[in-house]
Design a protein around this motif. Structure first.
Motif, short mmCIF file in Angstrom:
data_model
loop_
_atom_site.label_atom_id
_atom_site.label_comp_id
_atom_site.label_asym_id
_atom_site.label_seq_id
_atom_site.Cartn_x
_atom_site.Cartn_y
_atom_site.Cartn_z
N GLY A 176 9.46 -7.20 -37.21
CA GLY A 176 9.34 -7.77 -35.87
C GLY A 176 9.02 -6.77 -34.78
O GLY A 176 8.68 -7.15 -33.66
N ASP A 177 9.12 -5.46 -35.08
CA ASP A 177 8.83 -4.43 -34.08
C ASP A 177 7.34 -4.39 -33.76
O ASP A 177 6.49 -4.59 -34.63
CB ASP A 177 9.23 -3.04 -34.59
N THR A 178 7.03 -4.13 -32.50
CA THR A 178 5.67 -3.75 -32.11
C THR A 178 5.74 -2.29 -31.72
O THR A 178 6.36 -1.94 -30.70
CB THR A 178 5.14 -4.61 -30.93
N ASN B 239 -7.39 -4.04 -46.30
CA ASN B 239 -6.05 -3.51 -46.55
C ASN B 239 -6.11 -1.99 -46.72
O ASN B 239 -7.06 -1.46 -47.29
CB ASN B 239 -5.45 -4.12 -47.82
N ALA B 240 -5.08 -1.33 -46.20
CA ALA B 240 -4.99 0.12 -46.37
C ALA B 240 -3.52 0.51 -46.43
O ALA B 240 -2.63 -0.31 -46.14
CB ALA B 240 -5.68 0.84 -45.23
N GLU B 241 -3.27 1.74 -46.82
CA GLU B 241 -1.90 2.26 -46.84
C GLU B 241 -1.88 3.59 -46.10
O GLU B 241 -2.75 4.44 -46.30
CB GLU B 241 -1.43 2.46 -48.28
N SER C 100 1.98 -0.45 -45.25
CA SER C 100 0.72 -1.17 -45.46
C SER C 100 0.17 -1.63 -44.11
O SER C 100 0.93 -2.05 -43.23
CB SER C 100 0.95 -2.40 -46.35
N VAL C 101 -1.15 -1.57 -43.96
CA VAL C 101 -1.80 -2.06 -42.74
C VAL C 101 -2.91 -3.02 -43.13
O VAL C 101 -3.56 -2.85 -44.17
CB VAL C 101 -2.35 -0.91 -41.86
N THR C 102 -3.10 -4.05 -42.31
CA THR C 102 -4.09 -5.10 -42.61
C THR C 102 -4.88 -5.44 -41.36
O THR C 102 -4.32 -5.56 -40.27
CB THR C 102 -3.39 -6.38 -43.12
N VAL D 135 4.90 -5.38 -36.78
CA VAL D 135 5.26 -5.20 -38.19
C VAL D 135 5.95 -6.46 -38.72
O VAL D 135 6.85 -7.01 -38.09
CB VAL D 135 6.19 -3.98 -38.36
N LYS D 136 5.47 -6.91 -39.88
CA LYS D 136 6.06 -8.07 -40.54
C LYS D 136 6.49 -7.69 -41.95
O LYS D 136 6.12 -6.62 -42.45
CB LYS D 136 5.03 -9.21 -40.65
N VAL D 137 7.23 -8.58 -42.59
CA VAL D 137 7.54 -8.40 -44.00
C VAL D 137 6.74 -9.42 -44.80
O VAL D 137 6.81 -10.62 -44.54
CB VAL D 137 9.05 -8.59 -44.29
N LYS D 138 5.93 -8.92 -45.74
CA LYS D 138 5.15 -9.80 -46.61
C LYS D 138 5.31 -9.32 -48.05
O LYS D 138 5.11 -8.13 -48.33
CB LYS D 138 3.68 -9.79 -46.21
N TYR D 139 5.68 -10.26 -48.93
CA TYR D 139 5.90 -9.94 -50.35
C TYR D 139 6.89 -8.77 -50.50
O TYR D 139 6.72 -7.89 -51.34
CB TYR D 139 4.57 -9.60 -51.03
N GLY D 140 7.90 -8.77 -49.64
CA GLY D 140 8.96 -7.76 -49.74
C GLY D 140 8.60 -6.40 -49.18
O GLY D 140 9.38 -5.45 -49.29
N ARG D 141 7.42 -6.27 -48.54
CA ARG D 141 6.99 -4.98 -48.00
C ARG D 141 6.71 -5.09 -46.51
O ARG D 141 6.28 -6.15 -46.01
CB ARG D 141 5.72 -4.49 -48.69
N LEU D 142 6.91 -3.99 -45.78
CA LEU D 142 6.56 -3.95 -44.36
C LEU D 142 5.05 -3.82 -44.22
O LEU D 142 4.41 -2.99 -44.88
CB LEU D 142 7.23 -2.76 -43.67
N VAL D 143 4.47 -4.67 -43.36
CA VAL D 143 3.02 -4.66 -43.13
C VAL D 143 2.77 -4.68 -41.62
O VAL D 143 3.37 -5.49 -40.90
CB VAL D 143 2.33 -5.88 -43.78
#
Length: 679
Positions: free
Chosen positions: A55-57, A80-82, A91-93, A116-124
């Motif tokens: 949830g952070d920006t 997608n990149a890391e 992860s960044v999208t 920043v969100k959580v998708k598939y258990g990872r921060l994105v």
């Protein structure tokens, strides 16, 4: 460059962009200058990846771990990149930005800013802005970046560039405030205020600029209202009335007893209608206090005196509900009623026009359609507007002119403290209904955190199983990367997945077409929809006694008075009702505010507490809708400025006021015609 020049004199604004601006009411240089930011983004120092939470920006400084990969999902190009810093990886999208494939280099360090969100258990981090030059980012540190209300075809960056261009070329902004008032109240120069509200050098300057511009709005409104009041003809009424026994009979045959506050307000209305003066009265009552029955009694009295009367409400659904209710209450007394709304067919409207013109109906109930040019009344003696805060002063005036000099009764469910009501409705006498009917069950409230959602969903499911319905309110229509808040569209999908498939869940918001909104509201009112996910458009406009649950997400983002209005959508029937305020922050202050609602169902008490607790302009909350919606000012958060501005307006002579409006011929109409844009 002049204040009233068309915006297409600005570089970068062609015919297509000009039309996009016109959709949000911006046609001139002045309109664009007065299109104020809805908030500001403040950039901070970059943080470590290990410090980030959902949830952070934030901004991070990191390098690419591996080359970006691209894939296409339907019409969406996803990149997608890391990235990695010394504390971890992220992860960044990006969406539909394929050109970044050639700009990003392995091993190079960049600044990434995004949510920043959580998708598939990872921060994105989704759709982050990239700063290839560190100096460019560090120049923005602690600078307040304006965030504007937008529409399709208009970007935030476009508005920033256009407003900067105006500031560079327009040396002096038009100032409406007499110099003696500006000096006495130590107001910031208006030209400077317009620069600082868009591009403040710091937070203190922005607050001072905002205070000046809010003062202008309230000062001019007070002046315009004073002129309106002085221009009214308080001579003898053209529609004298006598007390009719049918009114007492209706009161006696109601399935409930009127409260002492209702009876007192009815005495005020009767005295007005039977006096030799024109009635101009506001009935101000809390949610569920029983204002509508007083309107019914006034309509009955006008009809039995041989006159026509009309009731104007803000939505078609509410108009239809009132029409049905009036038919049930008044036809036994020989009163004929018709409905007039914008969605009726041309033939239906023509038939209604004929009935009204030939006085074949006594009472007309409808929406804004009541003030259309084609509507001709016969002996229109009484005009009632329900949910007054959804109509501007000028709209009320237009309806009044339909009957020459009719009696006027306006009703507001917003519990504005009396001191403010006397300023805002200065052209009206005021009756207050400050007690609820005895048969109303008090709403049970709770303030909870986001972790309570699963339990809340189970509770809603149980209520639906018992045949009840529920509202869920979100502060936003769609996701916005700059604001942490639930949005209607995503939330509806989330709720559909959380509740059993047989429970019908739909959404409603102000950007939908009128026909779509009416359809959803009607289906909810009829019980075809069990759970309605909505923005605050349901604050007024529909009466569903079967709805027993009101759940408000991000409750901390609303004013207490507005939350109380929303709560008033439930508790209208015989069943116990509940309100769940979900607080999306750990802030102690936010929780203390919401506790006031938890402990009290008294709207007037809540409104007073709201004034005490909210600071000098809650700039970053979701705008409180309803009441008299000014461009920048808010009657709750800016109550102190409202009082000072009204005091200043009283010091201006009639001649000085006349001069202000003569020099600005469209200003008075512009001020008094404003109304809420949330419906």
């Amino acid at each position: 460059m002049r204040y009233n020049d068309s915006i297409d004199v600005l570089k970068g604004i062609g015919e297509k962009t000009k039309k996009a601006f016109q959709r949000i009411g911006i046609e001139t240089i002045q309109d664009l200058l007065e299109h104020y930011p809805r908030g500001y983004e403040e950039f901070g120092m970059p943080v470590c990846i290990s410090q980030i939470t959902e949830g952070d920006t934030v901004t991070i400084e990191a390098s690419l771990v591996k080359s970006p990969s691209s894939k296409k999902v339907r019409n969406l190009q996803i990149l997608n990149a890391e990235v990695r810093d010394h504390t971890g990886t992220l992860s960044v999208t990006w969406f539909n930005m394929p050109y970044l494939m050639n700009k990003l280099r392995m091993g190079s360090r960049y600044l990434f800013r995004g949510k920043v969100k959580v998708k598939y258990g990872r921060l994105v981090m989704e759709q982050p802005k990239i700063y290839f030059n560190k100096d460019e980012y560090y120049r923005l540190l602690k600078v307040l970046q304006p965030i504007y209300p937008l529409t399709e075809g208009i970007t935030n960056n476009l508005i920033i560039k256009a407003v900067r261009q105006i500031h560079n070329e327009l040396q002096f902004a038009k100032d409406y405030i007499p110099k003696k008032i500006a000096r006495e109240y130590s107001l910031m120069d208006r030209t400077k205020a317009l620069k600082e509200i868009h591009f403040p050098k710091d937070r203190a300057s922005m607050i001072k600029a905002r205070e000046r511009l809010v003062f202008d709005e309230f000062f001019l409104y007070s002046l315009a209202l004073r002129r309106l009041k002085s221009s009214k003809d308080f001579s003898k009424t053209e529609y004298p009335m006598r007390i009719k026994p049918e009114c007492d009979d209706l009161i006696k045959n109601l399935p409930y007893s009127l409260t002492s506050a209702q009876l007192s307000a009815w005495e005020d209305v009767k005295k007005d209608l039977t006096s030799d003066r024109i009635m101009n009265r506001l009935i101000q009552g809390d949610v569920g206090s029983g204002k509508t029955i007083l309107a019914v009694l006034a309509l009955l009295m006008a009809a039995k005196n041989g006159y026509q009367a009309c009731l104007m409400v803000p939505t078609e659904v509410l108009a239809k509900q009132h029409y049905k209710s009036l038919c049930g209450l008044l036809t036994n007394y020989g009163v004929s009623i018709c409905l007039l709304t914008g969605s009726m067919t041309a033939k239906e409207k023509r038939d209604a026009y004929d009935l009204i013109k030939n006085h074949m109906v006594d009472v007309v109930v409808g929406t804004h359609a009541l003030i259309q040019e084609k509507v001709v009344y016969d002996n229109l003696a009484l005009v009632i507007t329900d949910e007054q805060h959804r109509f501007g002063v000028r709209q009320r005036e237009e309806l009044m002119t339909k009957g020459g000099k009719p009696h006027v009764l306006v009703m507001s469910a917003t519990p504005i403290p009396r001191t403010l009501a006397l300023i805002l409705y200065g052209d009206l006498d005021i009756s207050v209904i400050d007690e609820l009917p005895a048969q109303r069950l008090p709403i049970k409230n709770c303030v909870v955190g986001t972790d309570y959602r699963p339990a809340a969903y189970r509770f809603i499911e149980k209520q639906v199983a018992m045949g009840r319905q529920a509202y869920v309110i979100c502060p936003m229509v769609e996701e916005n990367e700059l604001i942490e808040a639930e949005n209607v569209i995503d939330y509806t999908q989330q709720l559909k997945e959380a509740l059993p498939a047989h429970i019908k869940v739909e959404y409603l918001h102000g950007k939908m077409k009128a026909k779509e909104k009416n359809d959803i509201m009607e289906r909810f009112a009829q019980g075809d929809i069990q759970v309605l996910v909505s923005t605050t458009v349901v604050e007024v406009g529909v009466n569903v006694p079967n709805a027993t649950v009101m759940m408000v997400e991000n409750a901390e983002r609303f004013g207490l008075a507005q939350l109380h209005q929303l709560r008033g959508r439930v508790g209208r029937g015989e069943h116990q009702s509940y309100c769940i305020f979900v607080c999306g922050t750990q802030s102690r202050e936010a929780k203390e505010r919401l506790e006031i609602l938890n402990k009290s169902n008294d709207g007037f008490y809540i409104a007073e507490e709201d004034l005490k607790l909210r600071g000098p302009g809650d700039l970053f909350g979701i705008r409180q809708s309803g009441d008299l919606e000014f461009k920048l000012g808010n009657i709750y958060t800016d109550a102190a400025i409202l009082k000072i501005a009204a005091e200043a307006a009283r010091k201006i002579t009639d001649e000085e006021a006349q001069e202000i409006f003569e020099e600005n011929p469209f200003l008075e109409d512009k001020i008094l015609y404003q109304r809420s844009s949330t419906l």
